[in-house]
Design a protein around this motif. Structure first.
Motif, PDB file in Angstrom:
ATOM      1  N   PHE A   1     -33.701 -31.989 -68.217  1.00 57.26           N
ATOM      2  CA  PHE A   1     -32.379 -31.369 -68.060  1.00 57.26           C
ATOM      3  C   PHE A   1     -32.490 -29.967 -67.496  1.00 57.26           C
ATOM      4  N   SER A   2     -33.461 -29.200 -67.955  1.00 55.81           N
ATOM      5  CA  SER A   2     -33.567 -27.810 -67.523  1.00 55.81           C
ATOM      6  C   SER A   2     -33.928 -27.672 -66.049  1.00 55.81           C
ATOM      7  N   SER A   3     -34.270 -28.775 -65.382  1.00 57.30           N
ATOM      8  CA  SER A   3     -34.566 -28.735 -63.950  1.00 57.30           C
ATOM      9  C   SER A   3     -33.308 -28.855 -63.099  1.00 57.30           C
ATOM     10  N   TYR A   4     -32.206 -29.270 -63.721  1.00 60.19           N
ATOM     11  CA  TYR A   4     -31.001 -29.608 -62.981  1.00 60.19           C
ATOM     12  C   TYR A   4     -30.001 -28.461 -62.925  1.00 60.19           C
TER      13      TYR A   4
ATOM     14  N   TRP B   1     -30.166 -23.962 -62.722  1.00 55.91           N
ATOM     15  CA  TRP B   1     -30.967 -24.562 -63.796  1.00 55.91           C
ATOM     16  C   TRP B   1     -31.295 -23.558 -64.898  1.00 55.91           C
ATOM     17  N   SER B   2     -31.461 -22.301 -64.527  1.00 56.33           N
ATOM     18  CA  SER B   2     -31.826 -21.270 -65.507  1.00 56.33           C
ATOM     19  C   SER B   2     -30.614 -20.652 -66.179  1.00 56.33           C
ATOM     20  N   GLY B   3     -29.452 -20.870 -65.593  1.00 61.35           N
ATOM     21  CA  GLY B   3     -28.246 -20.221 -66.102  1.00 61.35           C
ATOM     22  C   GLY B   3     -28.047 -18.820 -65.573  1.00 61.35           C
ATOM     23  N   SER B   4     -28.896 -18.391 -64.654  1.00 65.94           N
ATOM     24  CA  SER B   4     -28.837 -17.018 -64.179  1.00 65.94           C
ATOM     25  C   SER B   4     -27.700 -16.780 -63.184  1.00 65.94           C
ATOM     26  N   SER B   5     -27.245 -17.846 -62.541  1.00 66.99           N
ATOM     27  CA  SER B   5     -26.150 -17.709 -61.568  1.00 66.99           C
ATOM     28  C   SER B   5     -25.114 -18.797 -61.793  1.00 66.99           C
ATOM     29  N   SER B   6     -23.858 -18.434 -61.579  1.00 70.63           N
ATOM     30  CA  SER B   6     -22.781 -19.400 -61.703  1.00 70.63           C
ATOM     31  C   SER B   6     -21.798 -19.215 -60.544  1.00 70.63           C
TER      32      SER B   6
ATOM     33  N   SER C   1     -21.304 -22.503 -68.863  1.00 76.02           N
ATOM     34  CA  SER C   1     -22.524 -22.057 -69.528  1.00 76.02           C
ATOM     35  C   SER C   1     -23.368 -23.278 -69.851  1.00 76.02           C
ATOM     36  N   ARG C   2     -24.619 -23.030 -70.223  1.00 79.56           N
ATOM     37  CA  ARG C   2     -25.499 -24.144 -70.553  1.00 79.56           C
ATOM     38  C   ARG C   2     -26.443 -23.737 -71.669  1.00 79.56           C
ATOM     39  N   ASP C   3     -26.951 -24.751 -72.357  1.00 79.48           N
ATOM     40  CA  ASP C   3     -27.947 -24.572 -73.407  1.00 79.48           C
ATOM     41  C   ASP C   3     -29.056 -25.584 -73.124  1.00 79.48           C
ATOM     42  N   ASN C   4     -30.165 -25.115 -72.588  1.00 73.68           N
ATOM     43  CA  ASN C   4     -31.248 -26.021 -72.196  1.00 73.68           C
ATOM     44  C   ASN C   4     -32.012 -26.569 -73.396  1.00 73.68           C
ATOM     45  N   VAL C   5     -31.831 -25.998 -74.563  1.00 76.00           N
ATOM     46  CA  VAL C   5     -32.436 -26.556 -75.773  1.00 76.00           C
ATOM     47  C   VAL C   5     -31.623 -27.750 -76.254  1.00 76.00           C
ATOM     48  N   LYS C   6     -30.307 -27.628 -76.157  1.00 80.91           N
ATOM     49  CA  LYS C   6     -29.415 -28.710 -76.588  1.00 80.91           C
ATOM     50  C   LYS C   6     -29.091 -29.694 -75.474  1.00 80.91           C
ATOM     51  N   ASN C   7     -29.658 -29.489 -74.279  1.00 78.74           N
ATOM     52  CA  ASN C   7     -29.378 -30.372 -73.137  1.00 78.74           C
ATOM     53  C   ASN C   7     -27.872 -30.500 -72.902  1.00 78.74           C
ATOM     54  N   SER C   8     -27.201 -29.371 -72.887  1.00 81.24           N
ATOM     55  CA  SER C   8     -25.739 -29.400 -72.777  1.00 81.24           C
ATOM     56  C   SER C   8     -25.233 -28.333 -71.819  1.00 81.24           C
ATOM     57  N   VAL C   9     -24.100 -28.643 -71.235  1.00 84.39           N
ATOM     58  CA  VAL C   9     -23.391 -27.671 -70.400  1.00 84.39           C
ATOM     59  C   VAL C   9     -21.942 -27.642 -70.883  1.00 84.39           C
ATOM     60  N   TYR C  10     -21.324 -26.483 -70.745  1.00 82.14           N
ATOM     61  CA  TYR C  10     -19.989 -26.282 -71.290  1.00 82.14           C
ATOM     62  C   TYR C  10     -19.056 -25.694 -70.234  1.00 82.14           C
ATOM     63  N   LEU C  11     -17.781 -25.938 -70.417  1.00 78.79           N
ATOM     64  CA  LEU C  11     -16.772 -25.294 -69.581  1.00 78.79           C
ATOM     65  C   LEU C  11     -15.689 -24.753 -70.507  1.00 78.79           C
TER      66      LEU C  11
END
Length: 123
Positions: free
Chosen positions: A29-32, A53-58, A71-81
């Motif tokens: 997931f963290s690659s996407y 993938w890192s969350g550094s840019s949106s 936003s995203r949480d790469n530990v929880k394999n989740s993305v949020y809006l």
């Protein structure tokens, strides 16, 4: 390949808020790059927001800038809006998407799609 499942849609009054979630399967997931799209009745699917993938840019569509936050949480394999100050014109089915390329994502042709969640904003 990654499987995506959205949740959090519903009915809200204009001016209200909703938070959509997208749970992804797979250990990569963290690659996407991840994104959100929406499709209103009778209209084409449109880009809403994307995050690297890192969350550094949106990135955001002009129509949601200042109101929506991805936003995203790469530990929880989740993305949020997070959607604030919702308007009736935000009513649509919202889709989560994933792609290895942020460029492909923002060009609205990602390779992986969720099934969608309905958001309805009443006036």
């Amino acid at each position: 390949q990654v499987q995506l499942v959205e949740s959090g849609g519903g009915l809200v009054q204009a001016g209200g808020s909703l938070r959509l979630s997208c749970a992804a399967s797979g250990r990569t997931f963290s690659s996407y790059a991840m994104g959100w799209f929406r499709q209103a009745p009778g209209k084409e699917r449109e880009f809403v927001a994307a995050i690297t993938w890192s969350g550094s840019s949106s990135f955001y569509a002009d129509s949601v800038k200042g109101r929506f936050t991805i936003s995203r949480d790469n530990v929880k394999n989740s993305v949020y809006l997070q959607m604030n100050s919702l308007k009736p014109e935000d009513t649509a089915v919202y889709y989560c998407a994933a792609d290895l390329s942020i460029a492909t994502m923002t060009a609205a042709v990602p390779s992986n799609w969720g099934q969608g969640t309905q958001v309805t904003v009443s006036s």
